[in-house]
Design an enzyme around this catalytic site. Structure first.
Site, PDB file in Angstrom:
ATOM      1  N   ARG A 199       0.827  -1.206   0.000  1.00 54.20           N
ATOM      2  CA  ARG A 199       0.000   0.000   0.000  1.00 54.20           C
ATOM      3  C   ARG A 199       0.860   1.254   0.000  1.00 54.20           C
ATOM      4  O   ARG A 199       1.839   1.351   0.733  1.00 54.20           O
ATOM      5  CB  ARG A 199      -0.936   0.016   1.215  1.00 54.20           C
ATOM      6  CG  ARG A 199      -1.740   1.305   1.295  1.00 54.20           C
ATOM      7  CD  ARG A 199      -2.841   1.258   2.304  1.00 54.20           C
ATOM      8  NE  ARG A 199      -3.511   2.540   2.423  1.00 54.20           N
ATOM      9  CZ  ARG A 199      -4.603   2.766   3.130  1.00 54.20           C
ATOM     10  NH1 ARG A 199      -5.164   1.762   3.786  1.00 54.20           N
ATOM     11  NH2 ARG A 199      -5.143   3.959   3.193  1.00 54.20           N
ATOM     12  N   ARG A 208      -6.402   1.657  -3.199  1.00 55.04           N
ATOM     13  CA  ARG A 208      -5.359   1.075  -2.364  1.00 55.04           C
ATOM     14  C   ARG A 208      -5.302  -0.437  -2.579  1.00 55.04           C
ATOM     15  O   ARG A 208      -6.336  -1.071  -2.840  1.00 55.04           O
ATOM     16  CB  ARG A 208      -5.547   1.406  -0.887  1.00 55.04           C
ATOM     17  CG  ARG A 208      -6.665   0.767  -0.118  1.00 55.04           C
ATOM     18  CD  ARG A 208      -8.030   1.375  -0.287  1.00 55.04           C
ATOM     19  NE  ARG A 208      -8.104   2.819  -0.209  1.00 55.04           N
ATOM     20  CZ  ARG A 208      -8.403   3.494   0.888  1.00 55.04           C
ATOM     21  NH1 ARG A 208      -8.598   2.850   2.016  1.00 55.04           N
ATOM     22  NH2 ARG A 208      -8.533   4.792   0.841  1.00 55.04           N
ATOM     23  N   ASP A 211      -6.591  -2.237   2.549  1.00 53.69           N
ATOM     24  CA  ASP A 211      -7.018  -1.411   3.673  1.00 53.69           C
ATOM     25  C   ASP A 211      -7.397  -2.343   4.812  1.00 53.69           C
ATOM     26  O   ASP A 211      -8.202  -3.255   4.617  1.00 53.69           O
ATOM     27  CB  ASP A 211      -8.227  -0.562   3.251  1.00 53.69           C
ATOM     28  CG  ASP A 211      -8.458   0.619   4.171  1.00 53.69           C
ATOM     29  OD1 ASP A 211      -7.542   0.948   4.941  1.00 53.69           O
ATOM     30  OD2 ASP A 211      -9.550   1.198   4.123  1.00 53.69           O
ATOM     31  N   ASP A 213      -8.777  -1.897   8.579  1.00 52.87           N
ATOM     32  CA  ASP A 213      -9.270  -0.952   9.582  1.00 52.87           C
ATOM     33  C   ASP A 213      -9.746  -1.686  10.833  1.00 52.87           C
ATOM     34  O   ASP A 213     -10.409  -2.723  10.740  1.00 52.87           O
ATOM     35  CB  ASP A 213     -10.452  -0.146   9.032  1.00 52.87           C
ATOM     36  CG  ASP A 213     -10.025   0.868   7.980  1.00 52.87           C
ATOM     37  OD1 ASP A 213      -8.891   1.364   8.064  1.00 52.87           O
ATOM     38  OD2 ASP A 213     -10.837   1.148   7.073  1.00 52.87           O
TER      39      ASP A 213
END
Length: 270
Positions: A199, A208, A211, A213
């Site tokens: 990334r 991207r 990711d 999270d």
């Protein structure tokens, strides 16, 4: 939750910043309190935690390893105990250094930490490169770590980009995990996975390769410049709530006080 305390585990070791401490060593003691459910032990040692073994493991680990900082000793020791004794849910360690090199009269120096097992949720997404391979990489790296376990994962869905529309579609999923990482350790772990996937910094909400999270970390709320838990927008993102509802429909948001299904229905209604 039930607890067992072991107080005054004494040992001679070589932890400290100064060369004299590294060469000569000194006496340390550790107090340990650990929490577990003893209701189903049935008078069977195999169904509980042998506190004699815990005490010996603490002393041996502290004697066999050397750290400049008590903080490092405490953090690594807590990981060692929680990894080895899976019935322990929470652990409090107090490390005493009564002969610390301080240029004034004092009785003791004590570092106290608390660590625990936490069930959390990660949202993962990719819209560059081999999207499915990027998502699968997250599970593979989790499997390699002794400090985090993958409990279950949602189906992978394809979604249109959020916020910035002139980019490829995303593949998204949600992972349910159990970890002994602190929130910031978990954040570092997620960022490391993103880096492994290649990334690179782009525009906000931009494309991207991966990711990762943190959506929720138990029922804890964290609000700092570097970390916000629960994720600030999870309650308004259908591509998060949809997969999350598949694996944990009645999970309650710690701030909104609504479950995942309720939040998802609100988003769908607009």
């Amino acid at each position: 939750m039930d607890s067992i305390k072991i107080l005054g585990i004494e040992f001679y070791a070589y932890h400290g910043v100064f060369e004299e401490e590294k060469i000569n060593g000194q006496i340390f003691t550790i107090d340990c309190e650990f929490f577990l459910d003893t209701s189903m032990s049935g008078d069977d040692l195999e169904k509980t935690v042998n506190y004699g073994s815990v005490a010996l493991d603490i002393a041996n680990f502290a004697k066999e390893n050397r750290y400049d900082l008590l903080e490092s000793l405490a953090n690594e020791l807590s990981k060692h105990i929680l990894t080895k004794y899976t019935l322990i849910n929470r652990l409090i360690l107090s490390i005493h250094k009564p002969n610390a090199p301080i240029q004034t009269k004092f009785d003791d120096v004590v570092l106290k930490i608390e660590r625990k097992r936490v069930v959390g949720y990660l949202g993962i997404g990719s819209n560059l490169g081999d999207r499915m391979k990027n998502l699968e990489m997250v599970s593979e790296i989790i499997d390699e770590s002794p400090y985090i376990n993958l409990l279950t994962k949602s189906s992978v869905i394809e979604t249109k980009p959020y916020g910035v529309e002139d980019q490829p579609n995303f593949l998204n999923a949600v992972l349910k995990i159990e970890t002994i990482f602190t929130p910031y350790e978990l954040l570092y772990f997620c960022k490391k996975i993103e880096k492994i996937a290649g990334r690179k910094a782009t525009r906000r909400w931009g494309e991207r390769s991966l990711d990762v999270d943190i959506l929720m970390y138990g029922q804890e709320v964290v609000f700092t410049d570097t970390l916000i838990i629960p994720h600030a927008e999870m309650h308004i993102r259908e591509f998060v709530l949809g997969p999350l509802a598949e694996i944990e429909p009645y999970l309650v948001h710690p701030i909104k006080k609504e479950n995942v299904v309720e939040m998802l229905e609100k988003v769908k209604r607009g």
